[in-house]
Scaffold this motif. Structure first.
Motif, PDB file in Angstrom:
ATOM      1  N   THR A 111      92.305 -43.228   0.238  1.00 33.38           N
ATOM      2  CA  THR A 111      90.876 -43.088   0.486  1.00 33.38           C
ATOM      3  C   THR A 111      90.123 -43.514  -0.777  1.00 33.38           C
ATOM      4  O   THR A 111      90.713 -43.608  -1.854  1.00 33.38           O
ATOM      5  CB  THR A 111      90.478 -41.644   0.847  1.00 33.38           C
ATOM      6  N   VAL A 112      88.831 -43.755  -0.612  1.00 27.72           N
ATOM      7  CA  VAL A 112      87.987 -44.102  -1.749  1.00 27.72           C
ATOM      8  C   VAL A 112      86.718 -43.269  -1.672  1.00 27.72           C
ATOM      9  O   VAL A 112      86.138 -43.100  -0.603  1.00 27.72           O
ATOM     10  CB  VAL A 112      87.665 -45.618  -1.776  1.00 27.72           C
ATOM     11  N   SER A 113      86.307 -42.730  -2.816  1.00 23.46           N
ATOM     12  CA  SER A 113      85.098 -41.909  -2.885  1.00 23.46           C
ATOM     13  C   SER A 113      83.968 -42.722  -3.523  1.00 23.46           C
ATOM     14  O   SER A 113      84.219 -43.579  -4.376  1.00 23.46           O
ATOM     15  CB  SER A 113      85.345 -40.649  -3.715  1.00 23.46           C
ATOM     16  N   PHE A 114      82.739 -42.438  -3.125  1.00 27.54           N
ATOM     17  CA  PHE A 114      81.605 -43.177  -3.679  1.00 27.54           C
ATOM     18  C   PHE A 114      80.301 -42.467  -3.348  1.00 27.54           C
ATOM     19  O   PHE A 114      80.234 -41.580  -2.490  1.00 27.54           O
ATOM     20  CB  PHE A 114      81.563 -44.598  -3.104  1.00 27.54           C
ATOM     21  N   LEU A 115      79.253 -42.888  -4.037  1.00 25.68           N
ATOM     22  CA  LEU A 115      77.888 -42.430  -3.784  1.00 25.68           C
ATOM     23  C   LEU A 115      77.044 -43.637  -3.388  1.00 25.68           C
ATOM     24  O   LEU A 115      77.275 -44.754  -3.868  1.00 25.68           O
ATOM     25  CB  LEU A 115      77.288 -41.778  -5.029  1.00 25.68           C
ATOM     26  N   VAL A 116      76.073 -43.408  -2.513  1.00 22.19           N
ATOM     27  CA  VAL A 116      75.128 -44.456  -2.122  1.00 22.19           C
ATOM     28  C   VAL A 116      73.765 -44.129  -2.740  1.00 22.19           C
ATOM     29  O   VAL A 116      73.079 -43.213  -2.286  1.00 22.19           O
ATOM     30  CB  VAL A 116      74.991 -44.556  -0.593  1.00 22.19           C
ATOM     31  N   PRO A 117      73.361 -44.843  -3.787  1.00 19.30           N
ATOM     32  CA  PRO A 117      72.071 -44.548  -4.439  1.00 19.30           C
ATOM     33  C   PRO A 117      70.897 -45.018  -3.593  1.00 19.30           C
ATOM     34  O   PRO A 117      70.925 -46.103  -3.014  1.00 19.30           O
ATOM     35  CB  PRO A 117      72.156 -45.331  -5.757  1.00 19.30           C
ATOM     36  N   PHE A 118      69.860 -44.191  -3.516  1.00 17.62           N
ATOM     37  CA  PHE A 118      68.664 -44.521  -2.757  1.00 17.62           C
ATOM     38  C   PHE A 118      67.631 -45.197  -3.642  1.00 17.62           C
ATOM     39  O   PHE A 118      67.456 -44.834  -4.807  1.00 17.62           O
ATOM     40  CB  PHE A 118      68.048 -43.269  -2.144  1.00 17.62           C
ATOM     41  N   GLY A 119      66.929 -46.139  -3.076  1.00 18.03           N
ATOM     42  CA  GLY A 119      65.833 -46.794  -3.776  1.00 18.03           C
ATOM     43  C   GLY A 119      64.976 -47.529  -2.764  1.00 18.03           C
ATOM     44  O   GLY A 119      65.469 -47.971  -1.724  1.00 18.03           O
ATOM     45  N   ALA A 120      63.691 -47.651  -3.041  1.00 15.04           N
ATOM     46  CA  ALA A 120      62.781 -48.336  -2.128  1.00 15.04           C
ATOM     47  C   ALA A 120      61.773 -49.152  -2.929  1.00 15.04           C
ATOM     48  O   ALA A 120      61.144 -48.646  -3.854  1.00 15.04           O
ATOM     49  CB  ALA A 120      62.054 -47.323  -1.240  1.00 15.04           C
ATOM     50  N   ILE A 121      61.649 -50.421  -2.574  1.00 15.38           N
ATOM     51  CA  ILE A 121      60.696 -51.326  -3.232  1.00 15.38           C
ATOM     52  C   ILE A 121      59.742 -51.856  -2.173  1.00 15.38           C
ATOM     53  O   ILE A 121      60.173 -52.441  -1.168  1.00 15.38           O
ATOM     54  CB  ILE A 121      61.425 -52.502  -3.918  1.00 15.38           C
ATOM     55  N   PHE A 122      58.464 -51.676  -2.385  1.00 11.49           N
ATOM     56  CA  PHE A 122      57.466 -52.090  -1.398  1.00 11.49           C
ATOM     57  C   PHE A 122      57.422 -53.617  -1.288  1.00 11.49           C
ATOM     58  O   PHE A 122      57.489 -54.331  -2.284  1.00 11.49           O
ATOM     59  CB  PHE A 122      56.085 -51.556  -1.791  1.00 11.49           C
ATOM     60  N   GLU A 123      57.342 -54.103  -0.036  1.00  5.45           N
ATOM     61  CA  GLU A 123      57.278 -55.535   0.241  1.00  5.45           C
ATOM     62  C   GLU A 123      55.921 -55.858   0.886  1.00  5.45           C
ATOM     63  O   GLU A 123      55.768 -55.802   2.107  1.00  5.45           O
ATOM     64  CB  GLU A 123      58.420 -55.945   1.187  1.00  5.45           C
ATOM     65  N   PRO A 124      54.916 -56.215   0.072  1.00  4.42           N
ATOM     66  CA  PRO A 124      53.568 -56.473   0.602  1.00  4.42           C
ATOM     67  C   PRO A 124      53.526 -57.576   1.656  1.00  4.42           C
ATOM     68  O   PRO A 124      52.771 -57.488   2.629  1.00  4.42           O
ATOM     69  CB  PRO A 124      52.768 -56.877  -0.649  1.00  4.42           C
ATOM     70  N   SER A 125      54.341 -58.622   1.469  1.00  2.00           N
ATOM     71  CA  SER A 125      54.298 -59.765   2.384  1.00  2.00           C
ATOM     72  C   SER A 125      54.815 -59.419   3.781  1.00  2.00           C
ATOM     73  O   SER A 125      54.556 -60.147   4.742  1.00  2.00           O
ATOM     74  CB  SER A 125      55.116 -60.928   1.811  1.00  2.00           C
ATOM     75  N   MET A 126      55.536 -58.312   3.900  1.00  2.00           N
ATOM     76  CA  MET A 126      56.087 -57.901   5.184  1.00  2.00           C
ATOM     77  C   MET A 126      55.360 -56.674   5.727  1.00  2.00           C
ATOM     78  O   MET A 126      55.854 -56.019   6.653  1.00  2.00           O
ATOM     79  CB  MET A 126      57.585 -57.603   5.040  1.00  2.00           C
ATOM     80  N   SER A 127      54.208 -56.368   5.168  1.00  2.00           N
ATOM     81  CA  SER A 127      53.452 -55.174   5.546  1.00  2.00           C
ATOM     82  C   SER A 127      52.056 -55.553   6.023  1.00  2.00           C
ATOM     83  O   SER A 127      51.532 -56.615   5.681  1.00  2.00           O
ATOM     84  CB  SER A 127      53.352 -54.212   4.355  1.00  2.00           C
ATOM     85  N   VAL A 128      51.444 -54.653   6.805  1.00  2.00           N
ATOM     86  CA  VAL A 128      50.100 -54.924   7.335  1.00  2.00           C
ATOM     87  C   VAL A 128      49.013 -54.616   6.310  1.00  2.00           C
ATOM     88  O   VAL A 128      47.860 -54.991   6.495  1.00  2.00           O
ATOM     89  CB  VAL A 128      49.837 -54.109   8.617  1.00  2.00           C
ATOM     90  N   GLY A 129      49.380 -53.946   5.247  1.00  2.00           N
ATOM     91  CA  GLY A 129      48.409 -53.589   4.225  1.00  2.00           C
ATOM     92  C   GLY A 129      49.118 -52.987   3.026  1.00  2.00           C
ATOM     93  O   GLY A 129      50.343 -52.851   3.011  1.00  2.00           O
ATOM     94  N   PRO A 130      48.362 -52.598   2.006  1.00  2.00           N
ATOM     95  CA  PRO A 130      48.968 -52.010   0.802  1.00  2.00           C
ATOM     96  C   PRO A 130      49.397 -50.563   1.027  1.00  2.00           C
ATOM     97  O   PRO A 130      49.017 -49.933   2.018  1.00  2.00           O
ATOM     98  CB  PRO A 130      47.830 -52.094  -0.227  1.00  2.00           C
ATOM     99  N   GLU A 131      50.194 -50.054   0.095  1.00  2.00           N
ATOM    100  CA  GLU A 131      50.632 -48.659   0.157  1.00  2.00           C
ATOM    101  C   GLU A 131      49.460 -47.684   0.070  1.00  2.00           C
ATOM    102  O   GLU A 131      49.592 -46.522   0.442  1.00  2.00           O
ATOM    103  CB  GLU A 131      51.585 -48.354  -1.007  1.00  2.00           C
ATOM    104  N   GLU A 132      48.351 -48.173  -0.427  1.00  2.00           N
ATOM    105  CA  GLU A 132      47.181 -47.307  -0.604  1.00  2.00           C
ATOM    106  C   GLU A 132      46.364 -47.140   0.685  1.00  2.00           C
ATOM    107  O   GLU A 132      45.377 -46.422   0.703  1.00  2.00           O
ATOM    108  CB  GLU A 132      46.287 -47.853  -1.722  1.00  2.00           C
ATOM    109  N   ASP A 133      46.784 -47.822   1.753  1.00  2.00           N
ATOM    110  CA  ASP A 133      46.130 -47.611   3.045  1.00  2.00           C
ATOM    111  C   ASP A 133      46.211 -46.133   3.413  1.00  2.00           C
ATOM    112  O   ASP A 133      47.255 -45.494   3.214  1.00  2.00           O
ATOM    113  CB  ASP A 133      46.822 -48.437   4.140  1.00  2.00           C
TER     114      ASP A 133
END
Length: 469
Positions: A111-133
């Motif tokens: 078996t192999v053990s591991f962690l999956v790190p979380f992270g999120a980067i905003f993609e303006p070009s794929m969104s209807v507006g900014p995060e400040e909406d």
């Protein structure tokens, strides 16, 4: 002597053709054995294999798209007990799962053990507006406190709401709703996914497949345990299958695929729907089975997932999963977007919802030989609950318990052209080439044999006619 040579030559040609056809036929199981051996070798999770390279870091880009339910009549709800009217707003898109697996450790038991790190980067070009909406949505703190604080103590909650000038609904930015803000009532960080960046969902332990390829990628332990502790039932607490990023090779479309999702704190299964062409690669589409969130009256296996008879109408409601037991008590309810496959009253209590199989179902496109998931869309909705109260002012007009949709998300990834070309070069083209060689040998061999036999028969007939004359 010439006739003998011609006759013998044609017979030899027929025999040769038959041998070539037989050799082509023999290549079929031999070729399949070669392919099977190659796939089994490359599907093992160990340094140097194709599977390992794609397992450590996701090959394609993974995105999470969010759609919020913007409340259009908050005052009518508070003053007259009107049903909420919502309008979907989105998508607001973030790139996720861009970090490689962390703390990878191979164990003696394959078996192999591991962690999956979380992270999120905003993609303006794929969104209807900014995060400040800004969106008008449920007040997470008020709704959460309502579910957690016993009815006899509602007067305490009433004072907390009034002293902080809070209400049942609030207007916040997309960024605040997702990743957190300091709530005036709780005086602490509050958000749907707060905290997120730099966190993990727990240590995974999966089988490498080195000793048994049918177990590759299957989860052995999560957070150090072979089963969950959320549901208080052996069946519901089972950890089944993989994490859905891949499955054991040689997928049988007549059998469901099982996978565990920490987002919904349980294992689920997906059934075969259809075969598709993905950039020249055949894939099997598996979709989440409709009875996954069915009421226990329809799917008795879901009995142990029913946590609150009061809010589920004695466990007869369908389409919602109470996951508070795995969210540190936070009253979170998971469903499919727009309550797809849910009870009708869920959509009757909140107006403006339009469930769609095409846009709201969860699916995986799996390459059947390797078991790799080449495209997927995981779609879930995050809901909270509020209900009537004789003490809390902002809830006095509320007539019944309401499962309120806050946001739904689509986590998706698809094969890019570069990876598709590599995949076809490394696997598909070899399989196709072998198949062409097999068929060509059989075809040519049969053709030579038939032509020689026909020629031999004609030669014999002609020779007999000459002798008669």
């Amino acid at each position: 002597m010439g006739c003998c040579n011609m006759s013998c030559g044609l017979i030899a040609g027929a025999v040769f053709g038959a041998l070539v056809a037989i050799f082509g036929g023999v290549l079929i199981p031999l070729g399949n054995s070669i392919i099977e051996g190659t796939v089994k070798k490359e599907a093992v999770i160990e340094n140097g294999t194709t599977a390992y390279d794609n397992w450590v870091a996701t090959g394609g880009k993974v995105y999470r798209q969010f759609w919020f339910f913007d409340v259009k009549n908050p005052i009518d709800i508070l003053q007259y007990g009107a049903k909420p009217v919502v309008v979907e707003r989105g998508p607001y898109t973030y790139r996720t799962r861009y970090l490689p697996k962390d703390n990878i450790t191979f164990n003696p038991n394959q078996t192999v053990s591991f962690l999956v790190p979380f992270g999120a980067i905003f993609e303006p070009s794929m969104s209807v507006g900014p995060e400040e909406d800004k969106v008008t949505s449920l007040n997470l703190a008020v709704a959460g406190a309502y579910s957690l604080i016993p009815t006899p103590l509602h007067s305490v909650l009433e004072n907390m709401i009034k002293s902080s000038n809070s209400s049942l609904f609030q207007r916040r930015t997309v960024k605040e709703m997702l990743w957190g803000y300091t709530d005036p009532m709780l005086k602490s960080l509050t958000g749907l996914f707060a905290p997120y960046n730099g966190t993990y969902d727990g240590l995974y332990n999966v089988f490498t497949g080195k000793d048994d390829i049918s177990k590759v990628g299957k989860i052995d332990r999560w957070r150090g345990q072979k089963s969950l502790s959320f549901w208080g039932d052996k069946y519901c607490d089972m950890i089944n299958g993989t994490d859905a990023s891949s499955f054991p090779p040689f997928v049988d479309k007549t059998k469901p695929l099982y996978f565990f999702s920490s987002d919904i704190c349980r294992s689920v299964s997906a059934g075969f729907e259809e075969s598709l062409d993905l950039m020249g690669i055949e894939v099997y589409r598996f979709t989440l089975q409709p009875n996954t969130l069915a009421s226990p009256t329809v799917n008795p296996d879901n009995r142990c997932f029913c946590r609150n008879p009061k809010t589920t109408k004695n466990c007869t409601s369908a389409g919602v999963l109470d996951i508070s037991s795995c969210q540190d008590g936070k009253p979170i309810y998971i469903s499919l977007p727009h309550f797809l496959h849910g009870s009708a009253d869920l959509r009757e209590n909140v107006l403006g919802l339009h469930p769609s199989e095409e846009h709201h179902v969860t699916y995986m496109d799996v390459e059947p030989t390797t078991g790799f998931t080449l495209r997927f869309a995981k779609r879930i909705q995050v809901n909270m609950m509020y209900g009537p109260s004789k003490v809390i002012t902002v809830l006095k007009k509320v007539k019944d318990y309401t499962i309120f949709p806050v946001v739904w998300l689509n986590e998706t990834a698809a094969l890019d052209e570069e990876t598709a070309d590599m995949f076809k070069k490394e696997l598909t083209s070899r399989i196709n080439l072998l198949d062409i060689i097999q068929k060509a040998l059989m075809g040519v061999g049969v053709a030579i044999s038939v032509m020689c036999l026909i020629s031999y028969c004609l030669f014999r007939m002609r020779n007999n006619q000459i002798k008669i004359v």
